[in-house]
Scaffold this motif. Structure first.
Motif, PDB file in Angstrom:
ATOM      1  N   MET A  78     -17.953 -91.452   0.769  1.00 43.14           N
ATOM      2  CA  MET A  78     -19.409 -91.514   0.801  1.00 43.14           C
ATOM      3  C   MET A  78     -20.014 -90.734  -0.361  1.00 43.14           C
ATOM      4  SD  MET A  78     -22.009 -90.341   3.859  1.00 43.14           S
ATOM      5  CE  MET A  78     -21.619 -91.735   4.901  1.00 43.14           C
ATOM      6  N   PHE A  79     -19.379 -89.624  -0.741  1.00 40.54           N
ATOM      7  CA  PHE A  79     -19.896 -88.783  -1.816  1.00 40.54           C
ATOM      8  C   PHE A  79     -19.218 -89.057  -3.163  1.00 40.54           C
ATOM      9  CE2 PHE A  79     -20.646 -86.479   2.137  1.00 40.54           C
ATOM     10  CZ  PHE A  79     -21.997 -86.213   2.032  1.00 40.54           C
ATOM     11  N   PHE A  80     -17.987 -89.592  -3.108  1.00 36.69           N
ATOM     12  CA  PHE A  80     -17.258 -89.878  -4.353  1.00 36.69           C
ATOM     13  C   PHE A  80     -16.710 -91.305  -4.316  1.00 36.69           C
ATOM     14  CE2 PHE A  80     -16.805 -85.322  -3.448  1.00 36.69           C
ATOM     15  CZ  PHE A  80     -17.373 -84.786  -4.599  1.00 36.69           C
ATOM     16  N   PRO A  81     -17.610 -92.304  -4.363  1.00 38.26           N
ATOM     17  CA  PRO A  81     -17.147 -93.707  -4.356  1.00 38.26           C
ATOM     18  C   PRO A  81     -16.692 -94.158  -5.738  1.00 38.26           C
ATOM     19  CG  PRO A  81     -19.535 -93.634  -4.378  1.00 38.26           C
ATOM     20  CD  PRO A  81     -19.076 -92.206  -4.379  1.00 38.26           C
ATOM     21  N   ILE A  82     -15.506 -93.733  -6.140  1.00 35.58           N
ATOM     22  CA  ILE A  82     -15.004 -94.025  -7.485  1.00 35.58           C
ATOM     23  C   ILE A  82     -14.402 -95.430  -7.496  1.00 35.58           C
ATOM     24  CG2 ILE A  82     -13.476 -93.244  -9.331  1.00 35.58           C
ATOM     25  CD1 ILE A  82     -13.538 -90.465  -8.016  1.00 35.58           C
ATOM     26  N   ARG A  83     -15.073 -96.371  -8.155  1.00 35.15           N
ATOM     27  CA  ARG A  83     -14.633 -97.775  -8.126  1.00 35.15           C
ATOM     28  C   ARG A  83     -13.723 -98.069  -9.305  1.00 35.15           C
ATOM     29  NH1 ARG A  83     -20.203-100.700  -6.107  1.00 35.15           N
ATOM     30  NH2 ARG A  83     -21.133 -98.864  -5.158  1.00 35.15           N
ATOM     31  N   LEU A 127     -12.088 -88.869   7.613  1.00 38.41           N
ATOM     32  CA  LEU A 127     -12.289 -87.891   6.547  1.00 38.41           C
ATOM     33  C   LEU A 127     -12.264 -88.572   5.182  1.00 38.41           C
ATOM     34  CD1 LEU A 127     -12.562 -84.977   5.540  1.00 38.41           C
ATOM     35  CD2 LEU A 127     -10.061 -84.780   5.657  1.00 38.41           C
ATOM     36  N   ALA A 128     -11.336 -89.516   5.003  1.00 44.87           N
ATOM     37  CA  ALA A 128     -11.263 -90.264   3.743  1.00 44.87           C
ATOM     38  C   ALA A 128     -12.547 -91.063   3.524  1.00 44.87           C
ATOM     39  CB  ALA A 128     -10.053 -91.203   3.760  1.00 44.87           C
ATOM     40  N   CYS A 129     -13.079 -91.641   4.584  1.00 39.80           N
ATOM     41  CA  CYS A 129     -14.334 -92.395   4.473  1.00 39.80           C
ATOM     42  C   CYS A 129     -15.495 -91.467   4.119  1.00 39.80           C
ATOM     43  CB  CYS A 129     -14.629 -93.115   5.786  1.00 39.80           C
ATOM     44  SG  CYS A 129     -13.335 -94.244   6.320  1.00 39.80           S
ATOM     45  N   PHE A 130     -15.482 -90.267   4.701  1.00 41.87           N
ATOM     46  CA  PHE A 130     -16.525 -89.292   4.424  1.00 41.87           C
ATOM     47  C   PHE A 130     -16.479 -88.859   2.958  1.00 41.87           C
ATOM     48  CE2 PHE A 130     -18.425 -84.996   4.621  1.00 41.87           C
ATOM     49  CZ  PHE A 130     -19.634 -85.322   5.230  1.00 41.87           C
ATOM     50  N   GLN A 138     -24.691 -97.904   1.167  1.00 40.01           N
ATOM     51  CA  GLN A 138     -24.273 -96.629   1.733  1.00 40.01           C
ATOM     52  C   GLN A 138     -23.923 -96.741   3.212  1.00 40.01           C
ATOM     53  OE1 GLN A 138     -27.156 -97.133   0.100  1.00 40.01           O
ATOM     54  NE2 GLN A 138     -28.929 -96.238   1.161  1.00 40.01           N
ATOM     55  N   TYR A 139     -24.518 -97.722   3.897  1.00 40.16           N
ATOM     56  CA  TYR A 139     -24.231 -97.866   5.321  1.00 40.16           C
ATOM     57  C   TYR A 139     -22.864 -98.514   5.557  1.00 40.16           C
ATOM     58  CZ  TYR A 139     -29.152 -96.720   5.785  1.00 40.16           C
ATOM     59  OH  TYR A 139     -30.365 -96.090   5.709  1.00 40.16           O
ATOM     60  N   LEU A 140     -22.326 -99.201   4.551  1.00 37.91           N
ATOM     61  CA  LEU A 140     -20.986 -99.764   4.680  1.00 37.91           C
ATOM     62  C   LEU A 140     -19.954 -98.641   4.794  1.00 37.91           C
ATOM     63  CD1 LEU A 140     -19.110-102.245   4.655  1.00 37.91           C
ATOM     64  CD2 LEU A 140     -19.003-102.012   2.159  1.00 37.91           C
ATOM     65  N   ILE A 141     -20.138 -97.575   4.026  1.00 40.27           N
ATOM     66  CA  ILE A 141     -19.202 -96.444   4.089  1.00 40.27           C
ATOM     67  C   ILE A 141     -19.301 -95.776   5.458  1.00 40.27           C
ATOM     68  CG2 ILE A 141     -18.571 -94.228   3.065  1.00 40.27           C
ATOM     69  CD1 ILE A 141     -19.612 -95.240   0.412  1.00 40.27           C
ATOM     70  N   THR A 142     -20.524 -95.661   6.007  1.00 40.27           N
ATOM     71  CA  THR A 142     -20.695 -95.106   7.353  1.00 40.27           C
ATOM     72  C   THR A 142     -19.992 -95.986   8.380  1.00 40.27           C
ATOM     73  OG1 THR A 142     -22.889 -94.381   6.649  1.00 40.27           O
ATOM     74  CG2 THR A 142     -22.390 -94.213   8.983  1.00 40.27           C
ATOM     75  N   TYR A 143     -20.049 -97.300   8.166  1.00 42.96           N
ATOM     76  CA  TYR A 143     -19.323 -98.226   9.048  1.00 42.96           C
ATOM     77  C   TYR A 143     -17.825 -97.921   9.016  1.00 42.96           C
ATOM     78  CZ  TYR A 143     -16.845-102.472  10.370  1.00 42.96           C
ATOM     79  OH  TYR A 143     -15.965-103.350  10.947  1.00 42.96           O
ATOM     80  N   TYR A 144     -17.288 -97.682   7.814  1.00 43.94           N
ATOM     81  CA  TYR A 144     -15.863 -97.354   7.695  1.00 43.94           C
ATOM     82  C   TYR A 144     -15.540 -96.036   8.390  1.00 43.94           C
ATOM     83  CZ  TYR A 144     -14.260-101.092   4.608  1.00 43.94           C
ATOM     84  OH  TYR A 144     -13.879-102.309   4.100  1.00 43.94           O
ATOM     85  N   ILE A 145     -16.465 -95.076   8.356  1.00 41.11           N
ATOM     86  CA  ILE A 145     -16.262 -93.829   9.093  1.00 41.11           C
ATOM     87  C   ILE A 145     -16.131 -94.135  10.583  1.00 41.11           C
ATOM     88  CG2 ILE A 145     -17.343 -91.650   9.796  1.00 41.11           C
ATOM     89  CD1 ILE A 145     -18.577 -91.460   7.024  1.00 41.11           C
ATOM     90  N   GLY A 146     -17.011 -95.013  11.079  1.00 43.45           N
ATOM     91  CA  GLY A 146     -16.925 -95.418  12.479  1.00 43.45           C
ATOM     92  C   GLY A 146     -15.614 -96.103  12.799  1.00 43.45           C
TER      93      GLY A 146
END
Length: 441
Positions: free
Chosen positions: A326-331, A320-323, A136-144
Motif C-alpha cells: 500500500m505504501f511501496f507499490p513498486i511496479r 503484512l505484505a499487502c500493507f 488504492q482500494y484494490l490493495i486494501t482488498y488484498y489485505i482483506g
C-alpha cells in the motif's frame, strides 16, 4: 480516501477465501473423527480444483459473451451460497454414508465443493468488481484477502486445534503364564488435547464471516460515500483520455507504446504480459497448493510449537505484505522477478525439509525450528507482495485484465494440485513420523 470504504473493501476481500482457509486450519480437529483420516487434505485439494468449473464458466462467458453476465448478481449468489454452506457444515460435517461398503463423509465433500466453488469463483468476480473503485482500494482488498487466512488461524489458535501432548504409556513384553519373566517398556503416546470449543462453533463463525462479507458488498454497491469514491467516469475512459493527451507531449514515444500489444492499454508487450502471467501462475501454485500441502511435513519434526508458529506467522505475513504494498507499490518487472526467485529459493528449502521428514536438518536443535518458521514467513511475505503488485499492474490494464488475472490464479493452483496430489497421496513420498517417538541422529 475514505476509512469506511477501506474497511468495506477489506471485509469484502476477507470473504474471498475465509471458508476454505478455515476448513484447512480445522483439519487437526476433524481428522480423528472422520473415516478418511489424514487422506482428507488430499481429497479436499482435488475437490477444490474440480470447483474451478466456476471460474472457468465466468471466464468463458467474459470471453465469448462479454457483458452478458451480471457481475454483481454472481457475487451476491456466491457469497450467499458460501454463507449457507458454512452454516450447514456445522451440522453435517461428521455425517457419513456407506459407499461400496465403506463409510464416507459425503456431506462434508459436497459442502466443501460448494465452498470451493464460491472461493474459486471469487477470484474472477471480486477482483474485476474492484475496478469500480480507485486503485488504492484494490490493495486494501488484498489485505482483506490476506486476513481471510489470518483470522481463521487465530481463532483456531484460541480454539486449541492440533495441540498434542506426549503421554507416558507402558507395555509388557514376553509375558507368559508359566514364567514370571517379562520386560516392561515405557513409551510415549501422542494425544490430541480437547479443543476449547467445537468444530461446529468454528463453522458457524465462518458462516458469520461470510455474512459480514455480504453486508460489506451491499454497502459497496449502495452506500452514498462509496459512489463518491468511484473514478471520474469509467476507468477505461480515463485511460483513453490519458493516451490521447500523451501524444501532445511526445508523439513518437506514444506511438511506440501503442504498438506494444493489444492487451489492455498496450503498456506492455506480449512478452512482458506472458512473463507477468507465468509468474502469477507460478507464485499461486507455490503459495496456494504446493507448499501448504507439505507444511506439516516441513514443520512438525521441529515440534508442535514450530508448526503452529509457522502456520500463524505465515498467515500474518500475507496481509503484512499487502500493507507494505500500500505504501511501496513498486511496479518493476525486474523486482517482481527477483522477489519470485528469492521466494522460490526459500520454498525450495521448505520443500527440502519436508522431503527429509521426519529427520530434517537441525531436527534436534532450537535453531532448526527458528529457521523453518522464518523461512515460512519470508516465503509468504515475498510471494504475497509479488501477487499484489501483479494485481495493481493488471488493474491499470482494465477490467478484462483482472478477469484473466483471476483465471490464471486458479490455473496455477490447479497445476500445483495436479502435481502434488499423486506425490503426497498416491505414492506417499513424504513421511511425518511420530511426534513423540521419532528419534533422529
Amino acid at each position: 480516501m475514505s476509512l469506511l470504504i477501506h474497511l468495506l473493501a477489506c471485509l469484502f476481500g476477507m470473504g474471498s477465501w475465509v471458508s476454505i482457509n478455515g476448513l484447512w486450519v480445522e483439519l487437526p480437529l476433524m481428522v480423528p473423527q472422520i473415516p478418511e483420516g489424514w487422506y482428507l487434505p488430499s481429497y479436499l485439494s482435488v475437490l477444490i480444483q474440480i470447483a474451478n468449473i466456476g471460474p472457468l464458466f465466468v471466464t468463458l462467458m467474459h470471453r465469448f459473451r462479454p457483458g452478458a453476465l451480471n457481475e454483481a448478481a454472481v457475487i451476491y449468489v456466491i457469497i450467499s451460497l458460501g454463507t449457507v454452506a458454512s452454516f450447514l457444515l456445522g451440522f453435517f460435517w461428521k455425517e457419513t454414508v456407506v459407499v461400496v461398503g465403506v463409510p464416507r463423509s459425503v456431506a462434508l465433500f459436497v459442502l466443501t465443493f460448494f465452498l470451493a466453488a464460491v472461493d474459486c469463483t471469487s477470484s474472477v468476480t471480486f477482483l474485476p468488481f474492484m475496478m469500480r473503485l480507485k486503485t488504492q482500494y484494490l490493495i486494501t482488498y488484498y489485505i482483506g484477502e490476506g486476513v481471510s487466512g489470518l483470522l481463521p488461524a487465530l481463532v483456531a489458535l484460541i480454539q486449541g486445534v492440533g495441540v498434542v501432548h506426549c503421554m507416558n504409556s507402558t507395555q509388557s513384553l514376553n509375558h507368559t503364564l508359566n514364567s514370571s519373566d517379562s520386560s516392561v517398556t515405557f513409551d510415549l503416546q501422542a494425544q490430541y488435547q480437547p479443543a476449547n470449543f467445537s468444530a461446529e462453533v468454528f463453522f458457524f463463525f465462518l458462516s458469520a464471516m461470510m455474512l459480514v462479507c455480504l453486508v460489506a458488498f451491499l454497502l459497496l454497491n449502495y452506500h452514498p460515500s462509496v459512489a463518491r469514491e468511484h473514478p471520474s467516469g469509467q476507468y477505461t475512459n480515463r485511460n483513453r483520455m490519458w493516451a490521447e493527451q500523451k501524444p501532445m507531449m511526445d508523439p513518437y514515444q506514444s506511438a511506440i507504446q501503442k504498438r506494444r500489444s493489444s492487451f489492455g492499454t498496450g503498456s506492455y508487450s506480449w512478452t512482458q504480459v506472458f512473463y507477468i502471467f507465468v509468474i502469477l501462475a507460478w507464485v499461486n501454485a507455490l503459495t496456494n497448493v504446493v507448499l501448504p500441502s507439505v507444511q506439516s511435513y516441513s514443520c512438525l519434526p521441529y515440534g508442535n510449537k514450530a508448526y503452529h508458529l509457522s502456520a500463524t506467522m505465515a498467515a500474518v505475513a500475507n496481509p503484512l505484505a499487502c500493507f507494505i504494498a500500500m505504501f511501496f507499490p513498486i511496479r518493476s518487472l525486474l523486482l517482481m522477478g527477483v522477489l519470485t526467485v528469492i521466494g522460490s529459493g526459500v520454498g525450495a528449502y521448505i520443500m527440502g525439509m519436508a522431503v527429509l521428514s521426519p529427520c530434517p536438518l537441525l531436527a534436534n536443535e532450537t535453531s532448526g525450528g527458528v529457521i523453518i518458521v522464518l523461512a515460512w514467513i519470508l516465503f509468504v511475505l515475498t510471494l504475497s507482495y509479488v501477487k499484489v503488485i501483479i494485481g495493481v499492474i493488471l488493474r491499470d490494464e482494465g477490467h478484462s485484465a483482472l478477469v484473466w488475472c483471476g483465471a490464471v490464479v486458479q490455473l496455477g493452483s490447479l497445476l500445483g494440485a495436479v502435481t502434488m496430489f499423486p506425490v503426497v497421496s498416491v505414492y506417499s513420498y513424504f513421511s511425518s513420523g511420530d511426534p513423540c517417538n521419532t528419534k533422529c541422529p
